[in-house]
Design a protein around this motif. Structure first.
Motif, PDB file in Angstrom:
ATOM      1  N   LEU A   1     -36.256 -16.656 -75.280  1.00 32.89           N
ATOM      2  CA  LEU A   1     -35.874 -15.310 -74.856  1.00 32.89           C
ATOM      3  C   LEU A   1     -37.133 -14.454 -74.716  1.00 32.89           C
ATOM      4  CD1 LEU A   1     -32.753 -14.428 -77.061  1.00 32.89           C
ATOM      5  CD2 LEU A   1     -32.834 -15.599 -74.850  1.00 32.89           C
TER       6      LEU A   1
ATOM      7  N   ASN B   1     -29.180  -4.292 -75.712  1.00 28.15           N
ATOM      8  CA  ASN B   1     -29.474  -5.715 -75.874  1.00 28.15           C
ATOM      9  C   ASN B   1     -29.682  -6.026 -77.352  1.00 28.15           C
ATOM     10  OD1 ASN B   1     -30.849  -8.218 -76.068  1.00 28.15           O
ATOM     11  ND2 ASN B   1     -31.768  -7.983 -74.051  1.00 28.15           N
TER      12      ASN B   1
ATOM     13  N   LYS C   1     -37.796 -14.856 -82.948  1.00 29.22           N
ATOM     14  CA  LYS C   1     -37.023 -15.975 -83.502  1.00 29.22           C
ATOM     15  C   LYS C   1     -36.548 -16.961 -82.433  1.00 29.22           C
ATOM     16  CE  LYS C   1     -35.333 -13.434 -87.555  1.00 29.22           C
ATOM     17  NZ  LYS C   1     -34.133 -12.940 -88.293  1.00 29.22           N
ATOM     18  N   HIS C   2     -36.187 -16.457 -81.274  1.00 35.83           N
ATOM     19  CA  HIS C   2     -35.655 -17.313 -80.208  1.00 35.83           C
ATOM     20  C   HIS C   2     -36.748 -17.541 -79.165  1.00 35.83           C
ATOM     21  CE1 HIS C   2     -31.661 -16.947 -81.900  1.00 35.83           C
ATOM     22  NE2 HIS C   2     -31.799 -15.634 -81.925  1.00 35.83           N
TER      23      HIS C   2
ATOM     24  N   TYR D   1     -30.845  -8.492 -78.860  1.00 35.39           N
ATOM     25  CA  TYR D   1     -32.050  -9.255 -79.181  1.00 35.39           C
ATOM     26  C   TYR D   1     -33.328  -8.417 -79.123  1.00 35.39           C
ATOM     27  CZ  TYR D   1     -28.898 -13.196 -78.676  1.00 35.39           C
ATOM     28  OH  TYR D   1     -27.843 -14.070 -78.823  1.00 35.39           O
ATOM     29  N   PHE D   2     -33.324  -7.369 -78.317  1.00 34.85           N
ATOM     30  CA  PHE D   2     -34.539  -6.569 -78.160  1.00 34.85           C
ATOM     31  C   PHE D   2     -34.292  -5.069 -78.301  1.00 34.85           C
ATOM     32  CE2 PHE D   2     -35.845 -10.452 -75.865  1.00 34.85           C
ATOM     33  CZ  PHE D   2     -37.081 -10.675 -76.452  1.00 34.85           C
ATOM     34  N   LYS D   3     -33.147  -4.683 -78.845  1.00 37.16           N
ATOM     35  CA  LYS D   3     -32.813  -3.256 -78.905  1.00 37.16           C
ATOM     36  C   LYS D   3     -33.719  -2.465 -79.833  1.00 37.16           C
ATOM     37  CE  LYS D   3     -29.172  -3.754 -82.435  1.00 37.16           C
ATOM     38  NZ  LYS D   3     -27.728  -3.547 -82.703  1.00 37.16           N
TER      39      LYS D   3
ATOM     40  N   HIS E   1     -24.371 -10.282 -73.516  1.00 38.25           N
ATOM     41  CA  HIS E   1     -25.329 -10.906 -74.427  1.00 38.25           C
ATOM     42  C   HIS E   1     -24.652 -11.798 -75.469  1.00 38.25           C
ATOM     43  CE1 HIS E   1     -27.283  -7.231 -72.872  1.00 38.25           C
ATOM     44  NE2 HIS E   1     -28.385  -7.952 -72.891  1.00 38.25           N
ATOM     45  N   GLN E   2     -23.455 -11.428 -75.870  1.00 35.31           N
ATOM     46  CA  GLN E   2     -22.774 -12.187 -76.916  1.00 35.31           C
ATOM     47  C   GLN E   2     -22.353 -13.570 -76.450  1.00 35.31           C
ATOM     48  OE1 GLN E   2     -21.578  -9.511 -75.425  1.00 35.31           O
ATOM     49  NE2 GLN E   2     -19.406  -9.744 -74.887  1.00 35.31           N
TER      50      GLN E   2
ATOM     51  N   HIS F   1     -39.324 -13.326 -77.918  1.00 40.18           N
ATOM     52  CA  HIS F   1     -38.562 -12.923 -79.095  1.00 40.18           C
ATOM     53  C   HIS F   1     -39.148 -13.609 -80.338  1.00 40.18           C
ATOM     54  CE1 HIS F   1     -35.113 -12.598 -81.854  1.00 40.18           C
ATOM     55  NE2 HIS F   1     -34.790 -11.543 -81.139  1.00 40.18           N
TER      56      HIS F   1
END
Length: 347
Positions: free
Chosen positions: A306, A199, A302-303, A201-203, A168-169, A300
């Motif tokens: 995603l 993840n 913010k993004h 972004y969604f953890k 993910h990074q 997501h």
């Protein structure tokens, strides 16, 4: 740099349904999967439109069944395999009161297509069922292991599969697109199951996770070609083999089978199975469950490129095609997600 419309992370039932949605709409994609999540592989694969504990209808059962039947039929033709087996499910009654509740439920318009009003009497000496059974219609079993194994091979043949861990990074956000390890994509869909907890972004999505364990037994004297639902499910596989499941453990998040779960399943099985049997295998996996029993689908906060496709819980076989189509129409056509499955109900 390779360019695709979508990167998909994970290759379980949700991912496969979304891949088929993309293929049907001529979208390009690549799937990343490292085989770390086992819930789809170890699932018993039983699908039915009725919650048999409470005799109530599964959410949007008719829509789910129609989409699932079409999707799995198309995959069977494409891959020249058989994975969808129509199967009678008999709900074992434990009392006259349960019989009466069943017949009352069968009068409801939403359940009338699914609950037979004919009491099924037990004639099998290997089964203890003095009050008989109620039959669920429009049910079946999906061979999830055969489906996923063959679908991954198919993705490899068409150069759409990367059998590696998704890092993910390494995601880099550019103007209107995403760059990831030499791939430029318009969107990323995370269908990682319980692995979404890793993840970044969604953890934080409220995926509780419920470990389930299943036994496969050999019972030569049982001789049934239908599934039984009692304190546990018994599902015929052929050659005198049957799946028995499942357990529910909200504390243990490992894929390791446990002796305690094995003993629990055997104890419950023996309350109504009167023939000898042998345990031939024992598997476990963590289901991606949600506290309100609805999937987690959406964008997501913010993004904007995603997305998450997760939380299918114990009913992934039926609901995966429905939510995959809903997410595709949300992304590509701007159709609103049903509020009950939109991840934003929590975010």
């Amino acid at each position: 740099m390779k360019e695709v419309d979508y990167i998909i992370v994970g290759c379980g039932l949700a991912s496969i349904a979304f891949c088929e949605e993309l293929r049907g709409n001529n979208k390009t994609f690549v799937v990343f999967d490292n085989n770390s999540q086992k819930s789809s592989i170890v699932a018993a694969g039983l699908y039915n439109p009725v919650i048999l504990k409470r005799f109530s209808e599964v959410w949007k059962a008719k829509e789910q069944l129609n989409l699932a039947a079409l999707l799995y039929s198309n995959i069977e033709k494409e891959l020249d395999i058989t994975v969808d087996y129509k199967l009678r499910i008999l709900r074992r009654f434990t009392s006259i009161q349960e019989q009466n509740k069943w017949f009352s439920a069968s009068d409801k318009p939403s359940l009338e297509p699914f609950l037979s009003t004919q009491l099924v009497k037990n004639t099998n000496l290997a089964i203890d069922a003095p009050f008989g059974f109620g039959e669920v219609q429009h049910a079946g079993r999906l061979d999830t292991e055969t489906l996923i194994t063959n679908y991954k091979q198919f993705l490899k043949r068409i150069n759409c599969f990367e059998e590696v861990t998704f890092e993910h990074q390494n995601i880099k956000f550019e103007l209107g697109s995403i760059h990831y390890n030499g791939i430029k994509s318009q969107h990323i869909v995370f269908a990682e199951g319980f692995g979404v907890k890793e993840n970044p972004y969604f953890k934080t999505i409220p995926l509780t996770g419920s470990k389930g364990e299943i036994l496969t037994i050999k019972a030569p004297d049982l001789k049934i070609d239908y599934a039984i639902k009692s304190s546990v499910f018994v599902i015929p596989l052929g050659d005198d083999l049957y799946n028995v499941g499942s357990t529910y453990n909200n504390d243990d998040k490992s894929n390791t089978p446990t002796e305690s779960a094995k003993e629990e399943l055997i104890s419950k099985l023996k309350t109504f199975l009167k023939c000898d049997f042998e345990v031939v295998s024992h598997i476990a996996g963590v289901r991606p469950t949600v506290k309100d029993r609805r999937p987690l689908i959406g964008r997501h906060p913010k993004h904007n490129n995603l997305y998450v496709l997760n939380g299918l819980g114990t009913r992934g076989v039926m609901i995966a095609p429905y939510v995959a189509k809903a997410l595709y129409n949300f992304i590509e056509k701007g159709e609103l997600l049903d509020a009950e499955i939109d991840v934003n109900r929590f975010l």
